[in-house]
Design an enzyme around this catalytic site. Structure first.
Site, short mmCIF file in Angstrom:
data_model
loop_
_atom_site.label_atom_id
_atom_site.label_comp_id
_atom_site.label_asym_id
_atom_site.label_seq_id
_atom_site.Cartn_x
_atom_site.Cartn_y
_atom_site.Cartn_z
N TYR A 223 1.48 -24.17 -16.66
CA TYR A 223 1.64 -23.16 -15.86
C TYR A 223 2.81 -23.15 -14.76
O TYR A 223 3.31 -22.16 -14.39
CB TYR A 223 0.38 -22.48 -15.47
CG TYR A 223 -0.31 -21.70 -16.34
CD1 TYR A 223 -0.84 -22.26 -17.50
CD2 TYR A 223 -0.26 -20.27 -16.24
CE1 TYR A 223 -1.34 -21.45 -18.48
CE2 TYR A 223 -1.03 -19.50 -17.13
CZ TYR A 223 -1.48 -20.19 -18.65
OH TYR A 223 -2.06 -19.51 -19.66
N PHE B 158 -7.89 -24.11 -18.46
CA PHE B 158 -8.61 -23.23 -17.72
C PHE B 158 -8.70 -21.80 -18.52
O PHE B 158 -8.03 -21.70 -19.65
CB PHE B 158 -8.03 -23.07 -16.31
CG PHE B 158 -6.65 -22.52 -16.39
CD1 PHE B 158 -5.63 -22.94 -16.80
CD2 PHE B 158 -6.44 -21.13 -15.89
CE1 PHE B 158 -4.45 -22.31 -16.84
CE2 PHE B 158 -5.48 -20.41 -15.72
CZ PHE B 158 -4.42 -21.00 -16.28
N GLY C 66 -2.90 -23.49 -25.85
CA GLY C 66 -3.87 -24.09 -25.23
C GLY C 66 -3.50 -23.80 -23.80
O GLY C 66 -2.31 -23.50 -23.19
N LYS C 67 -4.65 -23.07 -23.23
CA LYS C 67 -4.40 -22.63 -21.67
C LYS C 67 -4.52 -24.05 -20.71
O LYS C 67 -5.53 -24.24 -20.04
CB LYS C 67 -5.53 -21.55 -21.44
CG LYS C 67 -4.96 -20.76 -20.28
CD LYS C 67 -5.99 -19.57 -20.57
CE LYS C 67 -6.03 -18.65 -18.97
NZ LYS C 67 -4.42 -18.25 -18.68
N ILE C 68 -3.27 -24.68 -20.86
CA ILE C 68 -3.27 -26.05 -20.03
C ILE C 68 -2.58 -25.91 -18.58
O ILE C 68 -1.67 -25.21 -18.29
CB ILE C 68 -2.27 -26.99 -20.95
CG1 ILE C 68 -3.12 -27.06 -22.21
CG2 ILE C 68 -2.17 -28.45 -20.21
CD1 ILE C 68 -1.87 -27.67 -23.20
#
Ligand code: PMP
Length: 320
Positions: free
Chosen positions: A176, A49, A170-172
């Site tokens: 989060y 995201f 990586g914005k995984i």
């Protein structure tokens, strides 16, 4: 300082009735943009995201979307980490985002949330042989954490996920959980934000922000190899520091106790913007007030994102 019981202003579902989403290749009312419970991304966190801000400039009656292309290039890189390709290019996604913002027609600051996710409705832990799709929605958005008086932070007992566990670059979405564990621990302990260390004990970043310290007039920030997200705000602030303020910037590993002895500490990110840290683990930083380098960077940043500085207009896409 935001009070403990005062949540940041984010949109609730009731407020989203007039908003739109880009979903399954078309614009639909946000309330209708729903996935099935069997969706792979929902079951396993196999999604990536972005968080993008658009700033309302009342003088110009214009909404400025911040750093659209860098965000859509980063989400494509994150998606490739999880073996996802979508057919839209970053340029096309930026155009879709602008069209979405025009449909929403908001005259206030907005937060855009693009997600590329494993859309197959199937059971099984893997990355290959699964479909991927992209969705984008936006919500009215104010402050995420305090940006003026300074926040109180705690070094988390939770460690940052390693590049060989779940890559921070990586914005995984699934990753989060790491930030959420740290943030809730900090807030429930009475602090505003968490600072997370790498497994080997070096400073990595905040729960959803990059970190800088100032020591002896030099701006220092952890390198991209210390399990940070390679922040777009981080890169811009380094440019401003070097080019406009003439401040030396060094990327190197930072020890925990360097935080306590720093002249200034701040966190930065698209959501967080620029947030001075005035206390860490109950030790006052820089006399408990935001320091001069933090304040100078902050002034330029907030003017730049609202379109008040011609030199930084290239960061912005006018939406209307
Ligand atoms: N680190 C993490 C873990 C984040 O979630 C974010 C917010 N995207 C940042 C740093 C800051 O990145 P950016 O400046 O690109 O928003």
């Amino acid at each position: 300082m935001l009070k403990q019981d005062q949540e940041p202003r984010t949109a609730s579902v009731e407020k989203t009735t007039e908003l739109w989403a880009f979903f399954r290749g078309e614009f639909v009312p946000l309330r209708d943009a729903n996935i099935n419970v069997m969706t792979h991304g929902f079951n396993y966190g196999t999604a990536v995201f972005e968080g993008i801000r658009a700033y309302w400039n009342a003088d110009e009656e214009q909404l400025f979307a911040l750093e659209l292309l860098p965000h859509f290039e980063r989400i494509r890189a994150s998606a490739r980490l999880l073996m996802m390709e979508i057919r839209q290019s970053p340029e096309e996604l930026a155009e879709i985002a602008c069209e979405l913002l025009r449909r929403d027609g908001l005259r206030e600051d907005v937060y855009l949330r693009p997600i590329i996710y494993k859309s197959s409705e199937t059971i099984g832990v893997r990355l290959h042989n699964l479909d991927a799709d992209v969705t984008i929605f936006g919500v009215p958005f104010g402050q995420y954490i305090d940006t003026e008086g300074g926040i109180r932070a705690q070094v988390s007992t939770w460690r940052r996920t390693d590049d060989n566990a779940i890559p921070a670059r990586g914005k995984i979405t699934g990753a989060y959980v790491n930030g959420a564990l740290a943030k809730s621990e900090a807030q429930l302990n009475g602090f505003d934000e968490a600072i997370v260390l790498t497994a080997d004990g070096h400073v990595s970043e905040g729960s959803a922000e990059n970190l800088f310290i100032v020591k002896g007039g030099v701006l220092v920030t952890p390198p991209v190899t210390d399990n940070i997200l390679e922040g777009i705000t981080r890169r811009r602030l380094m440019e401003i520091a070097r080019e406009e303020l003439g401040v030396e910037v060094v990327e190197r590993s930072i020890d925990r106790t360097e935080l306590y002895g720093a002249d200034e500490v701040f966190l930065c990110g698209t959501g967080a913007q620029m947030s001075p840290v005035i206390e860490i683990d109950r030790r006052s930083i820089g006399g408990g007030r935001p320091g001069p380098v933090t304040k100078a960077l902050s002034r330029i940043y907030f003017d730049a994102v609202r379109g008040r500085l011609p030199a930084y207009r290239s960061w912005l896409t006018p939406v209307y």
